[in-house]
Motif scaffolding. Structure first.
Motif, PDB file in Angstrom:
ATOM      1  N   ILE A   1       0.806  -1.341  -0.251  1.00 19.25           N
ATOM      2  CA  ILE A   1      -0.147   0.224  -0.087  1.00 19.25           C
ATOM      3  C   ILE A   1       0.878   1.136  -0.169  1.00 19.25           C
ATOM      4  O   ILE A   1       1.800   1.173   0.261  1.00 19.25           O
ATOM      5  CB  ILE A   1      -0.872   0.139   1.282  1.00 19.25           C
ATOM      6  N   PHE A   2       0.316   2.291  -0.578  1.00 17.53           N
ATOM      7  CA  PHE A   2       0.855   3.790  -0.616  1.00 17.53           C
ATOM      8  C   PHE A   2       0.438   4.693   0.331  1.00 17.53           C
ATOM      9  O   PHE A   2      -1.356   4.631   0.261  1.00 17.53           O
ATOM     10  CB  PHE A   2       1.316   4.167  -1.713  1.00 17.53           C
ATOM     11  N   LEU A   3       0.967   4.969   1.559  1.00 17.48           N
ATOM     12  CA  LEU A   3       0.282   6.080   2.442  1.00 17.48           C
ATOM     13  C   LEU A   3       0.479   6.922   1.720  1.00 17.48           C
ATOM     14  O   LEU A   3       1.798   7.891   2.121  1.00 17.48           O
ATOM     15  CB  LEU A   3      -0.056   5.868   3.337  1.00 17.48           C
ATOM     16  N   ASP A   4      -0.362   8.692   1.725  1.00 13.59           N
ATOM     17  CA  ASP A   4       0.373   9.587   1.150  1.00 13.59           C
ATOM     18  C   ASP A   4       0.768  10.409   2.684  1.00 13.59           C
ATOM     19  O   ASP A   4       0.747  10.228   3.374  1.00 13.59           O
ATOM     20  CB  ASP A   4      -0.023  10.264  -0.376  1.00 13.59           C
ATOM     21  N   ALA A   5       1.107  11.802   2.413  1.00 12.35           N
ATOM     22  CA  ALA A   5       1.258  12.837   3.830  1.00 12.35           C
ATOM     23  C   ALA A   5       0.151  13.850   4.369  1.00 12.35           C
ATOM     24  O   ALA A   5       0.446  14.310   5.345  1.00 12.35           O
ATOM     25  CB  ALA A   5       2.238  13.085   2.790  1.00 12.35           C
ATOM     26  N   GLY A   6      -0.693  13.028   3.735  1.00  8.55           N
ATOM     27  CA  GLY A   6      -1.914  13.658   4.345  1.00  8.55           C
ATOM     28  C   GLY A   6      -2.237  14.074   5.829  1.00  8.55           C
ATOM     29  O   GLY A   6      -1.638  12.820   6.012  1.00  8.55           O
ATOM     30  N   THR A   7      -2.794  14.495   6.724  1.00 10.83           N
ATOM     31  CA  THR A   7      -2.985  14.321   7.720  1.00 10.83           C
ATOM     32  C   THR A   7      -4.359  13.170   8.460  1.00 10.83           C
ATOM     33  O   THR A   7      -4.712  12.590   9.099  1.00 10.83           O
ATOM     34  CB  THR A   7      -3.824  15.545   8.527  1.00 10.83           C
ATOM     35  N   THR A   8      -5.460  12.856   7.047  1.00  9.83           N
ATOM     36  CA  THR A   8      -5.908  12.504   7.512  1.00  9.83           C
ATOM     37  C   THR A   8      -4.940  10.375   6.890  1.00  9.83           C
ATOM     38  O   THR A   8      -5.891   9.271   8.205  1.00  9.83           O
ATOM     39  CB  THR A   8      -7.151  12.249   6.800  1.00  9.83           C
ATOM     40  N   VAL A   9      -4.515  10.358   6.439  1.00 12.75           N
ATOM     41  CA  VAL A   9      -3.713   9.139   6.380  1.00 12.75           C
ATOM     42  C   VAL A   9      -2.965   9.124   7.207  1.00 12.75           C
ATOM     43  O   VAL A   9      -3.393   7.452   7.843  1.00 12.75           O
ATOM     44  CB  VAL A   9      -3.079   9.849   5.124  1.00 12.75           C
ATOM     45  N   LEU A  10      -2.425   9.826   7.733  1.00 15.94           N
ATOM     46  CA  LEU A  10      -1.271   9.719   9.151  1.00 15.94           C
ATOM     47  C   LEU A  10      -1.997   9.308   9.871  1.00 15.94           C
ATOM     48  O   LEU A  10      -2.150   7.865  10.444  1.00 15.94           O
ATOM     49  CB  LEU A  10      -0.784  10.951  10.002  1.00 15.94           C
ATOM     50  N   GLN A  11      -4.128   9.289  10.207  1.00  9.07           N
ATOM     51  CA  GLN A  11      -4.722   8.292  11.157  1.00  9.07           C
ATOM     52  C   GLN A  11      -5.203   7.308  10.607  1.00  9.07           C
ATOM     53  O   GLN A  11      -5.154   6.629  11.859  1.00  9.07           O
ATOM     54  CB  GLN A  11      -5.851   9.369  11.331  1.00  9.07           C
TER      55      GLN A  11
ATOM     56  N   LEU B   1       2.164  -6.448   5.924  1.00  5.48           N
ATOM     57  CA  LEU B   1       1.843  -5.694   4.984  1.00  5.48           C
ATOM     58  C   LEU B   1       3.231  -5.189   4.960  1.00  5.48           C
ATOM     59  O   LEU B   1       4.220  -5.428   5.651  1.00  5.48           O
ATOM     60  CB  LEU B   1       0.939  -4.649   4.714  1.00  5.48           C
ATOM     61  N   THR B   2       3.350  -4.434   3.341  1.00  6.19           N
ATOM     62  CA  THR B   2       4.978  -3.159   3.032  1.00  6.19           C
ATOM     63  C   THR B   2       3.305  -2.010   3.015  1.00  6.19           C
ATOM     64  O   THR B   2       2.971  -1.593   2.170  1.00  6.19           O
ATOM     65  CB  THR B   2       5.214  -3.574   1.117  1.00  6.19           C
ATOM     66  N   ALA B   3       4.325  -1.372   3.435  1.00  5.52           N
ATOM     67  CA  ALA B   3       4.188   0.243   4.077  1.00  5.52           C
ATOM     68  C   ALA B   3       4.368   1.235   2.773  1.00  5.52           C
ATOM     69  O   ALA B   3       6.049   1.324   3.235  1.00  5.52           O
ATOM     70  CB  ALA B   3       3.167   0.759   5.207  1.00  5.52           C
ATOM     71  N   VAL B   4       4.631   1.911   1.638  1.00  6.86           N
ATOM     72  CA  VAL B   4       5.477   2.473   0.983  1.00  6.86           C
ATOM     73  C   VAL B   4       4.465   4.006   1.603  1.00  6.86           C
ATOM     74  O   VAL B   4       3.476   4.242   1.571  1.00  6.86           O
ATOM     75  CB  VAL B   4       5.531   2.482   0.029  1.00  6.86           C
ATOM     76  N   THR B   5       5.792   5.502   1.561  1.00  3.18           N
ATOM     77  CA  THR B   5       4.870   6.194   2.018  1.00  3.18           C
ATOM     78  C   THR B   5       6.170   7.606   1.583  1.00  3.18           C
ATOM     79  O   THR B   5       7.405   7.654   1.372  1.00  3.18           O
ATOM     80  CB  THR B   5       4.816   6.720   3.311  1.00  3.18           C
ATOM     81  N   ASN B   6       5.408   9.180   0.989  1.00  6.28           N
ATOM     82  CA  ASN B   6       6.613   9.787   1.290  1.00  6.28           C
ATOM     83  C   ASN B   6       6.075  11.016   2.077  1.00  6.28           C
ATOM     84  O   ASN B   6       6.953  12.362   2.429  1.00  6.28           O
ATOM     85  CB  ASN B   6       5.938  11.002   0.285  1.00  6.28           C
ATOM     86  N   GLY B   7       5.367  10.338   3.718  1.00  7.03           N
ATOM     87  CA  GLY B   7       5.364  11.545   5.016  1.00  7.03           C
ATOM     88  C   GLY B   7       5.957  11.295   5.986  1.00  7.03           C
ATOM     89  O   GLY B   7       5.998   9.781   6.234  1.00  7.03           O
ATOM     90  N   LEU B   8       7.288  12.221   6.480  1.00  3.75           N
ATOM     91  CA  LEU B   8       7.405  11.602   7.803  1.00  3.75           C
ATOM     92  C   LEU B   8       6.730  11.326   8.578  1.00  3.75           C
ATOM     93  O   LEU B   8       6.945   9.959   9.370  1.00  3.75           O
ATOM     94  CB  LEU B   8       8.781  13.052   8.013  1.00  3.75           C
ATOM     95  N   PRO B   9       5.980  11.710   9.147  1.00  4.01           N
ATOM     96  CA  PRO B   9       4.920  11.030  10.514  1.00  4.01           C
ATOM     97  C   PRO B   9       4.202  10.122   9.603  1.00  4.01           C
ATOM     98  O   PRO B   9       4.353   9.014  11.199  1.00  4.01           O
ATOM     99  CB  PRO B   9       4.156  12.448  10.251  1.00  4.01           C
ATOM    100  N   VAL B  10       4.478   9.602   8.955  1.00  3.95           N
ATOM    101  CA  VAL B  10       3.492   8.216   8.734  1.00  3.95           C
ATOM    102  C   VAL B  10       4.732   7.443   8.356  1.00  3.95           C
ATOM    103  O   VAL B  10       4.359   6.000   9.635  1.00  3.95           O
ATOM    104  CB  VAL B  10       3.082   8.754   7.281  1.00  3.95           C
ATOM    105  N   ALA B  11       6.011   7.107   7.806  1.00  9.37           N
ATOM    106  CA  ALA B  11       6.658   6.602   8.510  1.00  9.37           C
ATOM    107  C   ALA B  11       7.223   6.155  10.338  1.00  9.37           C
ATOM    108  O   ALA B  11       7.139   5.318  10.254  1.00  9.37           O
ATOM    109  CB  ALA B  11       7.851   7.433   7.640  1.00  9.37           C
ATOM    110  N   GLN B  12       7.592   7.227  10.612  1.00  9.03           N
ATOM    111  CA  GLN B  12       7.687   7.379  12.326  1.00  9.03           C
ATOM    112  C   GLN B  12       6.657   6.869  12.425  1.00  9.03           C
ATOM    113  O   GLN B  12       7.185   6.900  13.208  1.00  9.03           O
ATOM    114  CB  GLN B  12       7.778   8.521  12.558  1.00  9.03           C
ATOM    115  N   ASP B  13       5.546   6.856  12.193  1.00  8.73           N
ATOM    116  CA  ASP B  13       3.995   5.757  13.828  1.00  8.73           C
ATOM    117  C   ASP B  13       4.563   4.663  13.097  1.00  8.73           C
ATOM    118  O   ASP B  13       4.175   3.925  13.751  1.00  8.73           O
ATOM    119  CB  ASP B  13       2.667   7.180  13.317  1.00  8.73           C
TER     120      ASP B  13
END
Length: 261
Positions: A95-105, A117-129
């Motif tokens: 899955i790809f999770l973008d950098a939006g605040t709703t996606v962060l939730q 699963l494999t989670a790919v993101t361009n969002g630093l907070p998403v990766a950190q969580d």
């Protein structure tokens, strides 16, 4: 000290909107005379506009509400949307999770109930969580850091996406116009988001009702490019029908307590 105060003035204006001299003095701890001098400096720099009795951010400065402030806006709706999105995720998918605040939730929901699963993101907070979550392999797309959204964008990030394919994309929306076009305020972000859509089998937008009926500068794509849309029950019925007319599967959550789904 002066630089810090000028930044504090701008911070107050983009969080609170147009403010009086008195409000600004209280916010930054400055006298009226000092505050007036600060406003003159900011006005000369094209960063603010003077209005009767106060000031506001200049139109077109491109300043976005800071990520931390936006993260807490409409938080109940975002969490309800994230819960619904979580139900669509399948174990062992990419899955790809973008950098939006709703996606962060959604990332935080996945942290509570992890699955392999494999989670790919361009969002630093998403990766950190998601860092260290059992079973979740996290890949962070590299590129230029965009501080306003705590995200990585640009040609390096786009080149990486061109070598990847995703089962699902979960993407936020800065604004959704009357003709169901998704917009953002940043050109590099719009370009990368369009690449995400092109590389994903299921394309799922997460957007609460406040994002609809708005516009921004750069086009990400049309709702017809999506497979699913998840929103909250503040979205008026007419919007829901228009989304369904595009063939997109619409999921409306009840997290906001609204009465018009």
């Amino acid at each position: 000290m002066k630089i810090g105060r000028l930044e504090a003035v701008r911070q107050h204006l983009y969080i609170n909107g147009a403010s009086t001299i008195t409000e600004l003095c209280e916010a930054v701890g400055a006298s009226v005379a000092t505050l007036r001098r600060d406003l003159m400096v900011l006005e000369k720099g094209g960063l603010i506009e003077r209005v009767h009795g106060g000031a506001r951010l200049a139109e077109g400065t491109g300043i976005e509400l800071g990520f931390i402030q936006r993260e807490n806006a409409n938080i109940a709706a975002k969490r309800a949307i994230a819960d619904a999105a979580f139900e669509l995720i399948q174990p062992h998918s990419a899955i790809f999770l973008d950098a939006g605040t709703t996606v962060l939730q959604l990332a935080r929901r996945l942290r509570l109930n992890p699955m392999p699963l494999t989670a790919v993101t361009n969002g630093l907070p998403v990766a950190q969580d998601l860092m260290g979550v059992t079973g979740v392999k996290v890949l962070l797309v590299g590129g230029e850091l965009r501080p306003e959204n705590a995200s990585l964008v640009g040609p390096h990030a786009e080149a990486q996406l061109d070598r990847m394919q995703f089962d699902q994309l979960f993407i936020g929306a800065g604004a959704i116009s009357e003709d169901l076009t998704i917009f953002t305020k940043d050109l590099a972000e719009a370009s990368l988001n369009a690449r995400m859509l092109a590389r994903s089998r299921q394309r799922i937008v997460l957007a609460d009702g406040s994002k609809f009926g708005r516009s921004a500068t750069y086009v990400v794509g049309k709702f017809s490019n999506l497979t699913h849309a998840i929103t909250d029950d503040t979205l008026p019925t007419r919007w829901c029908q228009e989304i369904r007319n595009t063939g997109v599967e619409l999921i409306v959550t009840g997290g906001s307590g609204g009465a018009d789904p």
